[in-house]
Design an enzyme around this catalytic site. Sequence first.
Site, PDB file in Angstrom:
ATOM      1  CG  PHE A 209       0.656   4.413   3.816  1.00 20.96           C
ATOM      2  CD1 PHE A 209      -0.522   4.652   4.507  1.00 20.96           C
ATOM      3  CD2 PHE A 209       1.073   3.108   3.627  1.00 20.96           C
ATOM      4  CE1 PHE A 209      -1.263   3.606   5.014  1.00 20.96           C
ATOM      5  CE2 PHE A 209       0.330   2.050   4.139  1.00 20.96           C
ATOM      6  CZ  PHE A 209      -0.837   2.297   4.827  1.00 20.96           C
TER       7      PHE A 209
ATOM      8  CB  THR B 173      -0.928   0.023   1.229  1.00 22.79           C
ATOM      9  OG1 THR B 173      -1.801  -1.106   1.176  1.00 22.79           O
ATOM     10  CG2 THR B 173      -1.765   1.286   1.243  1.00 22.79           C
TER      11      THR B 173
END
Length: 599
Positions: A132, A130
């Site tokens: 960020f 993911t």
Amino acid sequence: LGGSIHENYDLMLRYDLTIVAEHDFRVRHCLLTKPGLDVKEIKYAISHSQALSQCDNYLRARGITPISTYDTAGSAKMISKSIKGEASGRELPEGCTPENTAAIASNLAGETFELECKEEGIEDDDCNFTRFLLLGRNGVVQHLNKKIPSKTSLVFTLPNSAGALYKSLACFSLRDIDMSKIESRPMSAALLNYLRFRDTVTQMKVGETAASRGKQLPRFRYCFYLDILSSELDEGVQNALHHLREQSDYCRILGSYPANSRLVGPVAEAVEALNAENAGKTHATALRLKSLPSDDEEARQLNIGFVGYGSFGQYLSKKMSSQHNIRCIDPLDKSKEAQENNVEYFPTYDMSNFLKGLDVVVIAVPMIDLEESMESLPLEKLRNKLVVEVCPLNVHPRTVLSRMLPPDTDILCTNPMFGTDVPLDGVPFVYEKVRIRDTRRASCFLSTFERARCQMVEMAAEDHDAYVADAEFVTHLTGRLLDRNLLPVSPVSSKEYAALCDVADMTTNDTFDMFYGMFKYNDRAKELLNTMRDNLASVERKLAAKEAYLAASAEMKNTDRQKLLAECRMLLREMAKANAGIAEEGSSPIEQKDGSSSE
């Protein structure tokens, strides 16, 4: 695996925040339940929608119904609070109980909220990362250089016309700017209403009817989010952005930041300070990063005094007076100029009161007067203060300040490479921390120019002068040669002519003393001056030679023309004589065979 979180895109448009860093994080999801609960009894799984989509195959295979909540760790917290019978402010979804519900979150969330991890790594893909983004009020683009791999994120909208997206992407591809991501997203209601209002006002100005305006407003509009692998300050990127803004209805830079989880500027300094404070501490007693140094710097006000209040000192104080308390001192009466800039003026005889309570002393005098100005100051009263010089060269000022100032006085050598009427956005601000003990104070002073989006360049004085001295001297010399009498105002002019006018305007605003300092403290200045003189003489010789050549050519052409005309006259005369002879022969009598004649 689940794509972008579009809600965050809408939030970035709503708030005035800037991306300062990115991090690709390897996400490992865990199935967290009440301690002792049998996995077969789990009917529901609660978590953020992104986490649920990343574990979709796992949940389907076990017949578990996913229910979306606001957060992964928050889901674990809701189950924990429900087990303990405490009110958490957020209740479990309808039908969910600690006996039939699991949370999908990290192992750390399970440990924090005292839940049992039934299975770890339940995501569908082993390469589940993911991305960020770290957001801040101030950008870090000024801390990026060509050695740091950078990214720039932007959002733009396009008119509803054929080929609009193709043309917008060509702004980057034609300049060999690599793109790492492009994504479309329906426009938020607030931005859509703004564009509709702007279009309506624009169309009303040209006298269009309401019916025609209604037909031109599209029902759906989209934003395009683009990531490019270059810094916003790169020349090619700036040209591409200018080109894109000409085609788009709306364009905004979300941030220019280092790629690959790298930190720069105040973010890196905050992490380093945190790591230093956490060294040797256990996890339980370790400090947490709650704020950045820039947060304190933005609210901190410095007491800054300017020694010398000429045109450049006035310009700097005007830029800084909105954040800091500014005062000035000058041998001439500058009270009127100081009052206009919201600055407190002190005469030279009131030096003690001028220095009282100052955090920073900015020496804004010509370089040739620097040593004399320093001798006139009570140097002992400069202890524990930050002294900043703003000369166009740095080696000589650094030598003078290091020799004359007490050892407990901080020294910052700078060269703000902008004129008094130039926007600061993207303009280099070169500095060297010669002797700094109070780093927070120096950072607070420099942050004024960082927020103005100057390109902050930390460089040693020797390197600065090697790169800048010759170029600056030639630039100012050229500007002084090109006065306004040689550059008349023209309603139509080329970019090159406009650039020359800018150079002339910039140099006329600077004093001759500053220019003389650039000449005196540059060892190659006389050589450059001679080279400029030789180049001018060479151009004059080439012009004279060209003029003589063209004159000679014209004279030769004229001589050849006269010869050609003379030859033509001669030929015409000969032809006339020949024709006359033929006519005489034709008029003589013709004898007949019988001896008679006929005419």
